[in-house]
Scaffold this motif. Structure first.
Motif, PDB file in Angstrom:
ATOM      1  N   ARG A 151       3.962  53.181 -12.504  1.00 11.99           N
ATOM      2  CA  ARG A 151       5.432  52.822 -13.107  1.00 11.99           C
ATOM      3  C   ARG A 151       5.267  52.968 -14.652  1.00 11.99           C
ATOM      4  O   ARG A 151       4.529  53.596 -15.270  1.00 11.99           O
ATOM      5  N   GLY A 152       6.079  52.378 -15.507  1.00  8.58           N
ATOM      6  CA  GLY A 152       6.080  52.441 -17.009  1.00  8.58           C
ATOM      7  C   GLY A 152       6.629  53.506 -17.281  1.00  8.58           C
ATOM      8  O   GLY A 152       6.405  53.924 -18.628  1.00  8.58           O
ATOM      9  N   VAL A 153       7.429  54.397 -16.551  1.00 16.68           N
ATOM     10  CA  VAL A 153       8.199  55.829 -17.029  1.00 16.68           C
ATOM     11  C   VAL A 153       9.069  55.229 -18.095  1.00 16.68           C
ATOM     12  O   VAL A 153       9.164  56.195 -18.929  1.00 16.68           O
ATOM     13  N   GLY A 154       9.939  54.201 -17.733  1.00 18.57           N
ATOM     14  CA  GLY A 154      11.061  53.829 -18.509  1.00 18.57           C
ATOM     15  C   GLY A 154      10.678  53.736 -19.999  1.00 18.57           C
ATOM     16  O   GLY A 154      11.282  54.440 -21.057  1.00 18.57           O
ATOM     17  N   LEU A 155       9.672  53.013 -20.139  1.00 19.30           N
ATOM     18  CA  LEU A 155       9.272  52.716 -21.620  1.00 19.30           C
ATOM     19  C   LEU A 155       8.650  54.081 -22.494  1.00 19.30           C
ATOM     20  O   LEU A 155       8.870  54.202 -23.735  1.00 19.30           O
ATOM     21  N   SER A 156       7.980  54.918 -21.669  1.00 20.19           N
ATOM     22  CA  SER A 156       7.536  56.081 -22.225  1.00 20.19           C
ATOM     23  C   SER A 156       8.727  56.820 -22.501  1.00 20.19           C
ATOM     24  O   SER A 156       8.505  57.852 -23.526  1.00 20.19           O
ATOM     25  N   ARG A 157       9.667  56.968 -21.768  1.00 17.03           N
ATOM     26  CA  ARG A 157      10.741  57.830 -22.026  1.00 17.03           C
ATOM     27  C   ARG A 157      11.482  57.213 -23.354  1.00 17.03           C
ATOM     28  O   ARG A 157      11.855  58.034 -24.327  1.00 17.03           O
ATOM     29  N   VAL A 158      11.586  55.832 -23.572  1.00 21.46           N
ATOM     30  CA  VAL A 158      12.129  55.281 -24.877  1.00 21.46           C
ATOM     31  C   VAL A 158      11.295  55.724 -25.968  1.00 21.46           C
ATOM     32  O   VAL A 158      11.770  56.061 -26.953  1.00 21.46           O
ATOM     33  N   LYS A 159       9.978  55.908 -25.844  1.00 23.27           N
ATOM     34  CA  LYS A 159       9.029  56.348 -26.871  1.00 23.27           C
ATOM     35  C   LYS A 159       9.234  57.560 -27.401  1.00 23.27           C
ATOM     36  O   LYS A 159       9.686  58.021 -28.500  1.00 23.27           O
ATOM     37  N   LEU A 160       9.740  58.575 -26.279  1.00 22.62           N
ATOM     38  CA  LEU A 160       9.815  59.809 -26.623  1.00 22.62           C
ATOM     39  C   LEU A 160      11.301  60.031 -27.327  1.00 22.62           C
ATOM     40  O   LEU A 160      11.360  60.820 -28.266  1.00 22.62           O
ATOM     41  N   LEU A 161      12.189  59.206 -26.719  1.00 25.93           N
ATOM     42  CA  LEU A 161      13.471  59.367 -27.428  1.00 25.93           C
ATOM     43  C   LEU A 161      13.568  58.893 -29.036  1.00 25.93           C
ATOM     44  O   LEU A 161      14.163  59.493 -29.852  1.00 25.93           O
ATOM     45  N   THR A 162      12.754  57.914 -29.189  1.00 21.36           N
ATOM     46  CA  THR A 162      12.568  57.140 -30.440  1.00 21.36           C
ATOM     47  C   THR A 162      11.948  58.335 -31.542  1.00 21.36           C
ATOM     48  O   THR A 162      12.566  58.279 -32.480  1.00 21.36           O
ATOM     49  N   GLN A 163      11.017  58.914 -30.881  1.00 17.48           N
ATOM     50  CA  GLN A 163      10.405  59.932 -31.653  1.00 17.48           C
ATOM     51  C   GLN A 163      11.215  60.911 -31.952  1.00 17.48           C
ATOM     52  O   GLN A 163      11.340  61.816 -33.214  1.00 17.48           O
ATOM     53  N   LYS A 164      12.047  61.557 -31.172  1.00 15.51           N
ATOM     54  CA  LYS A 164      13.093  62.453 -31.235  1.00 15.51           C
ATOM     55  C   LYS A 164      14.096  62.225 -32.460  1.00 15.51           C
ATOM     56  O   LYS A 164      14.356  63.223 -33.164  1.00 15.51           O
ATOM     57  N   TYR A 165      14.422  61.070 -32.747  1.00 12.07           N
ATOM     58  CA  TYR A 165      15.142  60.481 -33.590  1.00 12.07           C
ATOM     59  C   TYR A 165      14.649  60.077 -34.865  1.00 12.07           C
ATOM     60  O   TYR A 165      15.122  59.490 -35.697  1.00 12.07           O
ATOM     61  N   LYS A 166      13.263  60.175 -34.844  1.00 12.03           N
ATOM     62  CA  LYS A 166      12.473  59.652 -36.148  1.00 12.03           C
ATOM     63  C   LYS A 166      12.594  58.224 -36.382  1.00 12.03           C
ATOM     64  O   LYS A 166      12.581  57.959 -37.417  1.00 12.03           O
ATOM     65  N   ALA A 167      12.657  57.626 -35.181  1.00  6.60           N
ATOM     66  CA  ALA A 167      13.003  55.914 -35.486  1.00  6.60           C
ATOM     67  C   ALA A 167      11.828  55.230 -35.428  1.00  6.60           C
ATOM     68  O   ALA A 167      10.644  55.637 -34.770  1.00  6.60           O
ATOM     69  N   GLU A 168      11.672  53.973 -35.682  1.00 10.29           N
ATOM     70  CA  GLU A 168      10.626  53.082 -35.680  1.00 10.29           C
ATOM     71  C   GLU A 168      10.747  52.292 -34.349  1.00 10.29           C
ATOM     72  O   GLU A 168      11.969  51.768 -34.147  1.00 10.29           O
ATOM     73  N   LEU A 169       9.634  52.257 -33.614  1.00 19.07           N
ATOM     74  CA  LEU A 169       9.815  51.170 -32.344  1.00 19.07           C
ATOM     75  C   LEU A 169       8.539  50.121 -32.362  1.00 19.07           C
ATOM     76  O   LEU A 169       7.406  50.560 -32.702  1.00 19.07           O
ATOM     77  N   HIS A 170       8.971  48.903 -32.187  1.00 20.62           N
ATOM     78  CA  HIS A 170       8.073  47.782 -32.289  1.00 20.62           C
ATOM     79  C   HIS A 170       8.291  46.977 -31.158  1.00 20.62           C
ATOM     80  O   HIS A 170       9.365  46.691 -30.932  1.00 20.62           O
ATOM     81  N   ALA A 171       7.220  46.582 -30.510  1.00 22.85           N
ATOM     82  CA  ALA A 171       7.063  45.733 -29.406  1.00 22.85           C
ATOM     83  C   ALA A 171       6.140  44.748 -29.753  1.00 22.85           C
ATOM     84  O   ALA A 171       5.061  44.682 -30.037  1.00 22.85           O
ATOM     85  N   THR A 172       6.705  43.323 -30.055  1.00 23.23           N
ATOM     86  CA  THR A 172       5.975  42.193 -30.382  1.00 23.23           C
ATOM     87  C   THR A 172       6.276  41.041 -29.844  1.00 23.23           C
ATOM     88  O   THR A 172       7.420  40.981 -29.182  1.00 23.23           O
ATOM     89  N   ASN A 173       5.543  39.963 -29.715  1.00 17.34           N
ATOM     90  CA  ASN A 173       5.795  38.623 -29.486  1.00 17.34           C
ATOM     91  C   ASN A 173       6.550  37.924 -30.802  1.00 17.34           C
ATOM     92  O   ASN A 173       6.013  37.986 -31.846  1.00 17.34           O
TER      93      ASN A 173
END
Length: 431
Positions: A386-408
Protein backbone atom coordinates in the motif's frame (compact mmCIF):
# COMPACT_ATOMS: atom_id res chain seq x y z
CA UNK A 1 30.45 18.80 -61.07
CA UNK A 2 27.10 19.86 -62.53
CA UNK A 3 25.67 16.34 -62.14
CA UNK A 4 26.79 16.26 -58.51
CA UNK A 5 25.16 19.63 -57.90
CA UNK A 6 21.87 18.42 -59.43
CA UNK A 7 21.98 15.24 -57.34
CA UNK A 8 22.68 17.14 -54.12
CA UNK A 9 20.03 19.78 -54.86
CA UNK A 10 17.29 17.28 -55.78
CA UNK A 11 17.95 15.28 -52.61
CA UNK A 12 17.90 18.54 -50.65
CA UNK A 13 14.55 19.40 -52.27
CA UNK A 14 13.06 16.03 -51.31
CA UNK A 15 14.33 16.36 -47.71
CA UNK A 16 12.92 19.88 -47.33
CA UNK A 17 9.59 18.91 -48.90
CA UNK A 18 9.38 15.95 -46.50
CA UNK A 19 10.00 18.13 -43.42
CA UNK A 20 7.44 20.72 -44.52
CA UNK A 21 4.88 17.98 -45.13
CA UNK A 22 5.67 16.26 -41.79
CA UNK A 23 5.10 19.61 -40.04
CA UNK A 24 1.85 20.09 -41.97
CA UNK A 25 3.24 23.30 -43.51
CA UNK A 26 3.13 24.58 -47.07
CA UNK A 27 6.43 24.22 -48.94
CA UNK A 28 8.15 27.62 -49.18
CA UNK A 29 11.11 29.10 -51.01
CA UNK A 30 13.21 31.68 -49.16
CA UNK A 31 16.75 33.04 -48.99
CA UNK A 32 17.72 30.73 -46.14
CA UNK A 33 16.55 27.76 -48.21
CA UNK A 34 18.99 28.57 -51.03
CA UNK A 35 21.83 29.57 -48.70
CA UNK A 36 21.70 26.19 -46.95
CA UNK A 37 21.48 24.44 -50.34
CA UNK A 38 24.72 26.13 -51.44
CA UNK A 39 26.38 25.36 -48.09
CA UNK A 40 25.35 21.71 -48.33
CA UNK A 41 26.80 21.47 -51.84
CA UNK A 42 30.05 23.00 -50.60
CA UNK A 43 30.24 20.50 -47.74
CA UNK A 44 29.61 17.58 -50.12
CA UNK A 45 32.31 18.75 -52.52
CA UNK A 46 34.76 19.33 -49.66
CA UNK A 47 34.11 16.02 -47.88
CA UNK A 48 37.03 13.65 -48.24
CA UNK A 49 39.31 16.49 -49.37
CA UNK A 50 39.15 19.23 -46.78
CA UNK A 51 36.62 17.79 -44.33
CA UNK A 52 36.23 14.26 -42.96
CA UNK A 53 33.16 12.49 -44.38
CA UNK A 54 31.69 11.94 -40.92
CA UNK A 55 32.17 15.58 -39.96
CA UNK A 56 30.60 16.62 -43.25
CA UNK A 57 27.51 14.49 -42.59
CA UNK A 58 27.17 15.96 -39.10
CA UNK A 59 27.42 19.49 -40.53
CA UNK A 60 24.73 18.78 -43.14
CA UNK A 61 22.30 17.29 -40.62
CA UNK A 62 22.96 20.18 -38.24
CA UNK A 63 22.04 22.68 -40.97
CA UNK A 64 18.85 20.78 -41.77
CA UNK A 65 17.89 20.63 -38.09
CA UNK A 66 18.46 24.36 -37.60
CA UNK A 67 16.42 25.17 -40.70
CA UNK A 68 13.55 23.02 -39.42
CA UNK A 69 13.69 24.81 -36.06
CA UNK A 70 13.94 28.37 -37.44
CA UNK A 71 11.78 28.24 -40.56
CA UNK A 72 9.34 25.34 -40.17
CA UNK A 73 8.34 24.43 -36.61
CA UNK A 74 9.83 27.22 -34.40
CA UNK A 75 9.73 24.95 -31.30
CA UNK A 76 12.19 22.30 -30.16
CA UNK A 77 9.83 19.38 -29.61
CA UNK A 78 8.06 19.60 -33.01
CA UNK A 79 11.49 20.10 -34.59
CA UNK A 80 12.79 16.86 -33.09
CA UNK A 81 9.66 15.04 -34.24
CA UNK A 82 9.87 16.39 -37.81
CA UNK A 83 13.63 15.89 -38.07
CA UNK A 84 13.50 12.37 -36.61
CA UNK A 85 10.69 11.42 -38.98
CA UNK A 86 12.73 12.73 -41.92
CA UNK A 87 15.77 10.68 -40.87
CA UNK A 88 13.61 7.58 -41.13
CA UNK A 89 11.30 8.52 -43.98
CA UNK A 90 13.77 9.68 -46.63
CA UNK A 91 16.03 6.55 -46.57
CA UNK A 92 12.98 4.28 -46.55
CA UNK A 93 11.43 6.14 -49.51
CA UNK A 94 14.74 6.04 -51.39
CA UNK A 95 14.95 2.27 -50.93
CA UNK A 96 11.33 1.66 -51.91
CA UNK A 97 11.33 4.01 -54.91
CA UNK A 98 14.57 2.58 -56.26
CA UNK A 99 13.46 -1.05 -56.05
CA UNK A 100 10.00 -0.30 -57.44
CA UNK A 101 11.26 1.68 -60.45
CA UNK A 102 14.67 0.09 -61.12
CA UNK A 103 13.27 -2.30 -63.75
CA UNK A 104 11.86 0.67 -65.67
CA UNK A 105 15.08 2.69 -65.63
CA UNK A 106 17.37 2.82 -68.64
CA UNK A 107 21.01 1.81 -68.30
CA UNK A 108 23.21 4.78 -67.49
CA UNK A 109 26.96 4.99 -67.16
CA UNK A 110 26.81 7.57 -64.37
CA UNK A 111 25.01 6.09 -61.32
CA UNK A 112 24.35 9.62 -60.00
CA UNK A 113 21.53 10.01 -62.52
CA UNK A 114 19.72 7.16 -60.78
CA UNK A 115 19.93 9.14 -57.55
CA UNK A 116 18.62 12.26 -59.31
CA UNK A 117 15.68 10.32 -60.76
CA UNK A 118 14.85 8.76 -57.37
CA UNK A 119 15.02 12.18 -55.67
CA UNK A 120 12.70 13.73 -58.27
CA UNK A 121 10.15 10.91 -57.86
CA UNK A 122 10.23 11.31 -54.06
CA UNK A 123 9.81 15.10 -54.37
CA UNK A 124 6.75 14.69 -56.62
CA UNK A 125 5.23 12.01 -54.37
CA UNK A 126 5.62 14.24 -51.31
CA UNK A 127 3.99 17.20 -53.05
CA UNK A 128 1.07 15.01 -54.18
CA UNK A 129 0.65 13.47 -50.74
CA UNK A 130 -2.54 14.78 -49.11
CA UNK A 131 -3.02 15.67 -45.46
CA UNK A 132 -5.71 13.02 -45.03
CA UNK A 133 -3.22 10.39 -46.20
CA UNK A 134 -0.76 11.53 -43.53
CA UNK A 135 -3.48 11.33 -40.88
CA UNK A 136 -4.54 7.84 -41.97
CA UNK A 137 -0.94 6.65 -42.18
CA UNK A 138 -0.16 8.13 -38.75
CA UNK A 139 -3.20 6.38 -37.27
CA UNK A 140 -2.15 3.03 -38.73
CA UNK A 141 1.46 3.45 -37.64
CA UNK A 142 0.40 4.39 -34.10
CA UNK A 143 -1.87 1.36 -33.90
CA UNK A 144 0.76 -1.05 -35.23
CA UNK A 145 3.94 0.76 -34.17
CA UNK A 146 5.67 -2.44 -33.03
CA UNK A 147 5.18 -4.04 -36.47
CA UNK A 148 6.22 -0.79 -38.15
CA UNK A 149 9.41 -0.73 -36.08
CA UNK A 150 10.32 -4.28 -37.13
CA UNK A 151 9.67 -3.48 -40.81
CA UNK A 152 11.94 -0.44 -40.68
CA UNK A 153 14.79 -2.39 -39.11
CA UNK A 154 14.38 -5.13 -41.72
CA UNK A 155 14.54 -2.54 -44.52
CA UNK A 156 17.68 -0.95 -43.09
CA UNK A 157 19.55 -4.22 -42.69
CA UNK A 158 18.30 -5.46 -46.06
CA UNK A 159 19.77 -2.37 -47.71
CA UNK A 160 23.07 -2.80 -45.86
CA UNK A 161 23.22 -6.45 -46.92
CA UNK A 162 22.66 -5.58 -50.59
CA UNK A 163 25.34 -2.90 -50.49
CA UNK A 164 27.76 -5.33 -48.88
CA UNK A 165 27.09 -7.99 -51.54
CA UNK A 166 27.53 -5.43 -54.29
CA UNK A 167 30.80 -3.81 -53.18
CA UNK A 168 32.18 -6.35 -50.73
CA UNK A 169 32.23 -3.73 -47.97
CA UNK A 170 30.04 -0.98 -46.52
CA UNK A 171 31.31 2.55 -47.04
CA UNK A 172 31.67 5.04 -44.21
CA UNK A 173 28.93 7.19 -45.69
CA UNK A 174 26.48 4.28 -45.71
CA UNK A 175 27.40 3.41 -42.12
CA UNK A 176 26.74 6.99 -41.04
CA UNK A 177 23.45 7.02 -42.96
CA UNK A 178 22.36 3.81 -41.24
CA UNK A 179 23.32 5.12 -37.79
CA UNK A 180 21.53 8.41 -38.42
CA UNK A 181 18.41 6.60 -39.61
CA UNK A 182 18.37 4.35 -36.56
CA UNK A 183 18.93 7.44 -34.40
CA UNK A 184 15.95 9.10 -36.06
CA UNK A 185 13.90 5.99 -35.42
CA UNK A 186 14.80 6.09 -31.73
CA UNK A 187 13.91 9.80 -31.57
CA UNK A 188 10.50 9.20 -33.10
CA UNK A 189 9.81 6.25 -30.80
CA UNK A 190 10.70 8.37 -27.76
CA UNK A 191 8.38 11.12 -28.98
CA UNK A 192 5.66 8.55 -29.58
CA UNK A 193 5.96 7.36 -26.00
CA UNK A 194 5.92 10.97 -24.79
CA UNK A 195 2.83 11.76 -26.87
CA UNK A 196 1.08 8.67 -25.52
CA UNK A 197 1.76 9.87 -21.97
CA UNK A 198 0.47 13.34 -22.84
CA UNK A 199 -2.59 11.80 -24.46
CA UNK A 200 -3.26 9.76 -21.33
CA UNK A 201 -2.94 12.90 -19.16
CA UNK A 202 -5.29 14.85 -21.43
CA UNK A 203 -7.85 12.04 -21.28
CA UNK A 204 -7.61 12.02 -17.50
CA UNK A 205 -7.99 15.80 -17.43
CA UNK A 206 -11.03 15.63 -19.71
CA UNK A 207 -12.56 12.95 -17.51
CA UNK A 208 -12.12 15.21 -14.47
CA UNK A 209 -13.67 18.15 -16.30
CA UNK A 210 -16.70 16.07 -17.26
CA UNK A 211 -17.10 14.73 -13.72
CA UNK A 212 -16.58 17.87 -11.66
CA UNK A 213 -18.29 20.35 -14.00
CA UNK A 214 -21.55 18.60 -13.14
CA UNK A 215 -20.61 18.75 -9.45
CA UNK A 216 -19.98 22.49 -9.79
CA UNK A 217 -23.52 22.89 -11.12
CA UNK A 218 -24.73 21.01 -8.04
CA UNK A 219 -22.71 23.41 -5.89
CA UNK A 220 -24.41 26.43 -7.47
CA UNK A 221 -27.81 24.82 -6.90
CA UNK A 222 -26.95 24.10 -3.25
CA UNK A 223 -25.80 27.69 -2.71
CA UNK A 224 -29.03 29.03 -4.19
CA UNK A 225 -30.98 26.84 -1.79
CA UNK A 226 -28.82 28.05 1.10
CA UNK A 227 -29.46 31.64 0.03
CA UNK A 228 -33.20 31.05 0.20
CA UNK A 229 -32.79 29.38 3.59
CA UNK A 230 -30.62 32.26 4.77
CA UNK A 231 -33.55 34.66 4.44
CA UNK A 232 -35.56 32.37 6.71
CA UNK A 233 -32.68 32.32 9.19
CA UNK A 234 -32.61 36.13 9.28
CA UNK A 235 -36.32 36.19 10.05
CA UNK A 236 -35.78 33.62 12.82
CA UNK A 237 -33.01 35.74 14.37
CA UNK A 238 -35.25 38.81 14.24
CA UNK A 239 -37.91 36.89 16.17
CA UNK A 240 -35.56 35.73 18.95
CA UNK A 241 -36.16 38.84 21.12
CA UNK A 242 -39.82 37.88 21.34
CA UNK A 243 -39.07 34.39 22.69
CA UNK A 244 -36.06 35.03 24.93
CA UNK A 245 -36.79 35.54 28.63
CA UNK A 246 -33.73 37.72 29.32
CA UNK A 247 -31.00 39.68 27.56
CA UNK A 248 -28.43 37.05 28.55
CA UNK A 249 -30.54 34.27 27.08
CA UNK A 250 -31.11 36.34 23.92
CA UNK A 251 -27.37 36.85 23.37
CA UNK A 252 -26.65 33.16 23.95
CA UNK A 253 -29.40 32.05 21.55
CA UNK A 254 -28.28 34.53 18.89
CA UNK A 255 -24.65 33.37 19.11
CA UNK A 256 -25.61 29.71 18.97
CA UNK A 257 -27.99 30.24 16.07
CA UNK A 258 -25.51 32.39 14.09
CA UNK A 259 -22.71 29.85 14.57
CA UNK A 260 -24.98 27.10 13.26
CA UNK A 261 -25.98 29.21 10.23
CA UNK A 262 -22.37 30.10 9.40
CA UNK A 263 -21.31 26.47 9.63
CA UNK A 264 -24.23 25.40 7.47
CA UNK A 265 -23.45 27.97 4.76
CA UNK A 266 -19.66 27.60 4.62
CA UNK A 267 -19.83 26.03 1.14
CA UNK A 268 -20.16 29.61 -0.15
CA UNK A 269 -16.42 29.95 0.58
CA UNK A 270 -15.71 27.74 -2.42
CA UNK A 271 -16.87 30.50 -4.75
CA UNK A 272 -13.99 32.66 -3.49
CA UNK A 273 -11.67 30.55 -5.62
CA UNK A 274 -10.66 32.25 -8.86
CA UNK A 275 -9.83 28.88 -10.36
CA UNK A 276 -11.62 26.70 -12.86
CA UNK A 277 -15.15 25.61 -11.87
CA UNK A 278 -13.72 22.09 -11.97
CA UNK A 279 -11.67 22.82 -8.83
CA UNK A 280 -14.73 24.19 -7.02
CA UNK A 281 -16.79 21.19 -8.11
CA UNK A 282 -14.09 18.79 -6.95
CA UNK A 283 -13.81 20.39 -3.48
CA UNK A 284 -17.59 20.39 -3.13
CA UNK A 285 -17.72 16.68 -4.00
CA UNK A 286 -15.17 15.96 -1.27
CA UNK A 287 -17.18 18.02 1.23
CA UNK A 288 -20.35 16.06 0.45
CA UNK A 289 -18.41 12.78 0.61
CA UNK A 290 -17.07 13.57 4.09
CA UNK A 291 -20.44 14.76 5.38
CA UNK A 292 -22.04 11.50 4.23
CA UNK A 293 -19.62 9.71 6.60
CA UNK A 294 -20.44 12.07 9.48
CA UNK A 295 -17.05 13.79 9.19
CA UNK A 296 -16.88 17.54 9.68
CA UNK A 297 -14.71 19.47 7.21
CA UNK A 298 -13.26 22.79 8.29
CA UNK A 299 -11.74 24.61 5.37
CA UNK A 300 -10.18 27.95 4.58
CA UNK A 301 -10.11 29.08 0.96
CA UNK A 302 -8.44 32.26 -0.26
CA UNK A 303 -9.30 33.94 -3.58
CA UNK A 304 -6.54 32.28 -5.57
CA UNK A 305 -6.03 30.85 -9.05
CA UNK A 306 -4.67 27.32 -8.68
CA UNK A 307 -3.74 27.08 -12.37
CA UNK A 308 -0.91 29.58 -11.86
CA UNK A 309 0.97 27.04 -9.75
CA UNK A 310 -0.08 23.57 -10.93
CA UNK A 311 -2.14 21.86 -13.64
CA UNK A 312 -5.75 21.40 -12.54
CA UNK A 313 -5.80 17.62 -12.98
CA UNK A 314 -2.61 17.24 -10.92
CA UNK A 315 -4.00 19.50 -8.17
CA UNK A 316 -7.14 17.37 -8.08
CA UNK A 317 -5.08 14.18 -7.97
CA UNK A 318 -2.88 15.40 -5.10
CA UNK A 319 -5.75 16.85 -3.05
CA UNK A 320 -7.90 13.79 -3.70
CA UNK A 321 -5.23 11.40 -2.41
CA UNK A 322 -4.57 13.45 0.73
CA UNK A 323 -8.26 13.99 1.48
CA UNK A 324 -9.22 10.34 0.92
CA UNK A 325 -6.36 9.22 3.15
CA UNK A 326 -7.50 11.62 5.88
CA UNK A 327 -11.08 10.35 5.70
CA UNK A 328 -9.95 6.72 5.70
CA UNK A 329 -7.77 7.32 8.77
CA UNK A 330 -10.74 8.76 10.66
CA UNK A 331 -13.00 5.87 9.64
CA UNK A 332 -10.39 3.41 10.90
CA UNK A 333 -10.28 5.22 14.24
CA UNK A 334 -6.63 6.23 13.93
CA UNK A 335 -6.69 8.73 16.82
CA UNK A 336 -6.62 9.00 20.59
CA UNK A 337 -8.92 12.02 21.07
CA UNK A 338 -12.66 11.68 21.65
CA UNK A 339 -13.41 14.86 19.69
CA UNK A 340 -15.74 14.60 16.67
CA UNK A 341 -14.18 13.44 13.41
CA UNK A 342 -12.76 16.43 11.57
CA UNK A 343 -10.64 17.15 8.49
CA UNK A 344 -8.98 20.50 7.89
CA UNK A 345 -8.55 21.67 4.30
CA UNK A 346 -6.61 24.88 3.76
CA UNK A 347 -5.91 26.57 0.43
CA UNK A 348 -4.06 29.83 0.99
CA UNK A 349 -2.14 32.40 -1.00
CA UNK A 350 1.19 33.48 0.49
CA UNK A 351 2.71 36.73 -0.79
CA UNK A 352 0.93 36.14 -4.14
CA UNK A 353 3.85 33.94 -5.21
CA UNK A 354 3.11 30.85 -3.12
CA UNK A 355 0.21 28.45 -2.88
CA UNK A 356 -0.29 26.53 0.36
CA UNK A 357 -2.32 23.34 0.29
CA UNK A 358 -2.88 21.67 3.65
CA UNK A 359 -4.94 18.60 4.48
CA UNK A 360 -4.99 17.49 8.13
CA UNK A 361 -7.02 14.97 10.07
CA UNK A 362 -7.52 14.29 13.75
CA UNK A 363 -4.91 11.65 14.55
CA UNK A 364 -2.71 10.01 17.13
CA UNK A 365 0.88 11.19 17.43
CA UNK A 366 3.22 9.63 14.85
CA UNK A 367 7.03 9.44 15.21
CA UNK A 368 8.91 11.29 12.45
CA UNK A 369 10.56 8.07 11.25
CA UNK A 370 7.16 6.46 10.69
CA UNK A 371 5.85 9.55 8.87
CA UNK A 372 8.76 9.35 6.43
CA UNK A 373 7.82 5.75 5.59
CA UNK A 374 4.36 6.89 4.47
CA UNK A 375 5.89 8.11 1.20
CA UNK A 376 7.65 4.84 0.37
CA UNK A 377 5.73 2.68 -2.11
CA UNK A 378 4.69 -0.57 -0.45
CA UNK A 379 5.03 0.76 3.10
CA UNK A 380 1.90 1.99 4.82
CA UNK A 381 -0.06 1.71 8.02
CA UNK A 382 -2.80 0.17 5.86
CA UNK A 383 -0.80 -3.00 5.19
CA UNK A 384 1.66 -4.43 2.68
CA UNK A 385 1.82 -3.20 -0.92
CA UNK A 386 0.00 0.00 0.00
CA UNK A 387 1.12 3.61 0.30
CA UNK A 388 1.12 4.08 -3.47
CA UNK A 389 -0.98 7.25 -3.18
CA UNK A 390 1.47 9.22 -1.04
CA UNK A 391 4.42 8.15 -3.18
CA UNK A 392 2.49 9.54 -6.15
CA UNK A 393 1.93 12.80 -4.24
CA UNK A 394 5.66 13.03 -3.57
CA UNK A 395 6.43 12.44 -7.26
CA UNK A 396 4.04 15.19 -8.39
CA UNK A 397 5.35 17.69 -5.84
CA UNK A 398 8.87 17.04 -7.10
CA UNK A 399 7.69 17.65 -10.65
CA UNK A 400 6.48 21.13 -9.66
CA UNK A 401 9.50 21.74 -7.37
CA UNK A 402 7.14 22.15 -4.43
CA UNK A 403 7.83 21.63 -0.72
CA UNK A 404 6.09 18.70 0.98
CA UNK A 405 5.87 18.56 4.78
CA UNK A 406 4.14 15.88 6.88
CA UNK A 407 4.05 16.69 10.59
CA UNK A 408 2.05 16.42 13.79
CA UNK A 409 0.22 19.71 14.41
CA UNK A 410 -1.85 20.95 17.34
CA UNK A 411 -5.23 22.38 16.30
CA UNK A 412 -8.13 23.13 18.67
CA UNK A 413 -6.32 21.35 21.50
CA UNK A 414 -5.99 18.05 19.60
CA UNK A 415 -3.25 16.42 17.53
CA UNK A 416 -3.66 16.42 13.76
CA UNK A 417 -1.58 14.64 11.13
CA UNK A 418 -0.93 17.46 8.67
CA UNK A 419 0.25 17.29 5.06
CA UNK A 420 1.39 20.64 3.70
CA UNK A 421 2.49 21.41 0.16
CA UNK A 422 3.89 24.81 -0.81
CA UNK A 423 4.04 25.66 -4.52
CA UNK A 424 6.31 28.56 -5.51
CA UNK A 425 6.16 30.48 -8.78
CA UNK A 426 9.87 31.34 -8.66
CA UNK A 427 10.82 27.66 -8.45
CA UNK A 428 8.24 26.58 -11.01
CA UNK A 429 9.72 28.77 -13.74
CA UNK A 430 13.37 28.51 -12.72
CA UNK A 431 15.76 26.37 -14.72
Amino acid sequence: MMVTFIEVFTEYLSVMAFMYKAANQRFQWNKTFFVIAIMEYGIVMGSGKYVDNRVGMIMIYSLLFLYAKIKITHNWKPTVRVFGTMLIGIPVMQILVYYVFKDFMIDLDDYRWYGILVNCIIFVLILLWKEKYIYNLGTKITRFKEVFLVILFVLFFFELLLLYKKDGYITTQVQIQALVSVGGLVLVMVLWMSSEMEKSEKQEELKMYELYTKTFEDLITAIRIKQHEFNNHINAIKCLPYTAKSAKELIAEQNRYCDAVLEDTQIVKLLKLESSPVVCGFLYSKLIFAQSLDINVFYEVDPIKVERFIAVHHFIEITGILFDNAVEALINGDRESHSPNQVILRLSSLEDTKLLLEVANLSRMYPNAQIEEFFVTGKSTKGNNRGVGLSRVKLLTQKYKAELHATNQQYYGDNYLSFRIIFRLDRLFSH
